[in-house]
Design an enzyme around this catalytic site. Structure first.
Site, PDB file in Angstrom:
ATOM      1  CG  ASN A   1      -1.718   1.207   1.414  1.00 41.37           C
ATOM      2  OD1 ASN A   1      -1.822   2.019   0.486  1.00 41.37           O
ATOM      3  ND2 ASN A   1      -2.315   1.371   2.592  1.00 41.37           N
ATOM      4  CD1 TRP A   2       3.489   0.932  -2.748  1.00 37.69           C
ATOM      5  CD2 TRP A   2       3.664   2.068  -4.676  1.00 37.69           C
ATOM      6  NE1 TRP A   2       4.254   0.179  -3.607  1.00 37.69           N
ATOM      7  CE2 TRP A   2       4.374   0.856  -4.798  1.00 37.69           C
ATOM      8  CE3 TRP A   2       3.625   2.943  -5.771  1.00 37.69           C
ATOM      9  CZ2 TRP A   2       5.052   0.493  -5.978  1.00 37.69           C
ATOM     10  CZ3 TRP A   2       4.295   2.589  -6.939  1.00 37.69           C
ATOM     11  CH2 TRP A   2       4.996   1.378  -7.029  1.00 37.69           C
TER      12      TRP A   2
ATOM     13  CG  HIS B   1      -5.512   1.797   5.213  1.00 36.22           C
ATOM     14  ND1 HIS B   1      -5.063   2.775   6.061  1.00 36.22           N
ATOM     15  CD2 HIS B   1      -4.522   0.883   5.119  1.00 36.22           C
ATOM     16  CE1 HIS B   1      -3.832   2.462   6.450  1.00 36.22           C
ATOM     17  NE2 HIS B   1      -3.485   1.317   5.895  1.00 36.22           N
TER      18      HIS B   1
ATOM     19  CD  GLU C   1      -2.654   5.386   6.783  1.00 40.51           C
ATOM     20  OE1 GLU C   1      -2.634   5.461   5.543  1.00 40.51           O
ATOM     21  OE2 GLU C   1      -1.748   4.828   7.444  1.00 40.51           O
TER      22      GLU C   1
ATOM     23  CD  GLU D   1      -3.329  -2.740   7.421  1.00 33.06           C
ATOM     24  OE1 GLU D   1      -2.215  -2.914   6.940  1.00 33.06           O
ATOM     25  OE2 GLU D   1      -4.023  -1.734   7.166  1.00 33.06           O
TER      26      GLU D   1
ATOM     27  CB  SER E   1       5.422  -1.935  11.913  1.00 31.26           C
ATOM     28  OG  SER E   1       4.974  -0.616  12.157  1.00 31.26           O
TER      29      SER E   1
ATOM     30  N   GLY F   1       2.951  -1.223   4.256  1.00 30.54           N
ATOM     31  CA  GLY F   1       2.979   0.217   3.972  1.00 30.54           C
ATOM     32  C   GLY F   1       4.398   0.676   3.698  1.00 30.54           C
ATOM     33  N   GLY F   2       5.026   1.260   4.703  1.00 29.35           N
ATOM     34  CA  GLY F   2       6.350   1.873   4.551  1.00 29.35           C
ATOM     35  C   GLY F   2       7.368   1.009   3.826  1.00 29.35           C
TER      36      GLY F   2
END
Ligand code: PGA
Length: 250
Positions: free
Chosen positions: A9-10, A94, A96, A166, A212, A233-234
């Site tokens: 997930n960018w 998500h 966010e 998540e 993470s 993600g990251g």
């Protein structure tokens, strides 16, 4: 039996040229793996990303979608628009989107229903916040999220559902659920899907872990029996890290 999936997930990262460069690097370095590999660039770069990954087994997916067919919804994107450019999978719910854009379980039920109606696969995200876990309410919160958004779907829809647990406290924080915590929750999720539908449905649904995940912890998390991959993600923004995470599952 179940499909393993590693999805990147960018989020709101990478310009068009940066997207092209990362995709090319990923395609070149992609290891042999039984896992499905997906990446979710931002909307404006999706069409080009799909074209670019035409001969790669990397699936380009979307980060979000509106529940309506079309109409006066400024700034939104419909299922048909995604399908039209060759997108077959969309991330929904998500944390966010829930936290910063007010998406709740009722809205997400509509989005998932629309994705199912249109034949899009959903990666449905959910998970408790830190205060829920501290209060010992994490199972209750997760059960409620799934019930409200998904358990109204017919059995036939479940072929197009991927679950992504998540825990919000582990997203982008460097804090990871321990492999045991992930397994415990994933087993619980499979149990409540089984109770709501059938054991066959529960055994077939892929349940991804997100929060993470890094090259250093991926193998141990993925080794758990009810963890069928990850939403990253990251670490999906660097080709070498993402490739190492894909390797960790095979
Ligand atoms: P993270 O994000 O890997 O950066 O924690 C995961 C996600 O938001 O899906």
């Amino acid at each position: 039996m179940r499909t393993n999936i590693v999805a990147g997930n960018w989020k709101m990262n990478k310009t068009a040229s940066e997207t092209d460069a990362l995709l090319d690097e990923l395609a070149a370095k992609l290891p042999d793996s039984s896992a499905e590999v997906m990446v979710a660039p931002v909307f404006v770069n999706l069409a080009e990303a799909v074209r670019r990954m035409d001969t790669s087994r990397i699936e380009v997916i979307a980060q979000n979608m509106h529940f309506a067919d079309s109409g006066a919804f400024t700034g939104e994107v419909s299922a048909d628009m995604l399908l039209d450019i060759g997108i077959g999978t969309v991330i929904l719910g998500h944390s966010e989107r829930r936290a910063y854009f007010g998406e709740d379980d009722q809205l997400l039920a509509k989005k998932v229903a629309q994705a199912v109606k249109k034949g899009l696969r959903s990666i449905f995200c959910f998970g408790e916040e830190l205060q829920d876990r501290k209060a010992g309410k994490h199972f209750e919160v997760v059960a409620s999220q799934l019930k409200k958004a998904l358990f109204g779907l017919p059995v036939s829809a479940w072929g197009k559902i991927v679950l992504a647990y998540e825990p919000v406290w582990a997203i982008g924080t460097g804090e990871t659920a321990s492999p045991e915590q992930a397994q415990e929750m994933h087993a619980f999720i499979r149990k409540i899907v089984s109770d709501a539908y059938t054991d066959a449905v529960a055994q077939k649904v892929s349940i991804l872990y997100g929060g993470s995940v890094k090259p250093e912890n991926a193998a141990e998390i993925f080794s758990k029996p009810d963890v069928d991959g990850g939403l990253i993600g990251g670490a999906s923004l660097k080709a070498d890290d993402f490739v190492a995470i894909i390797r960790a599952i095979s």
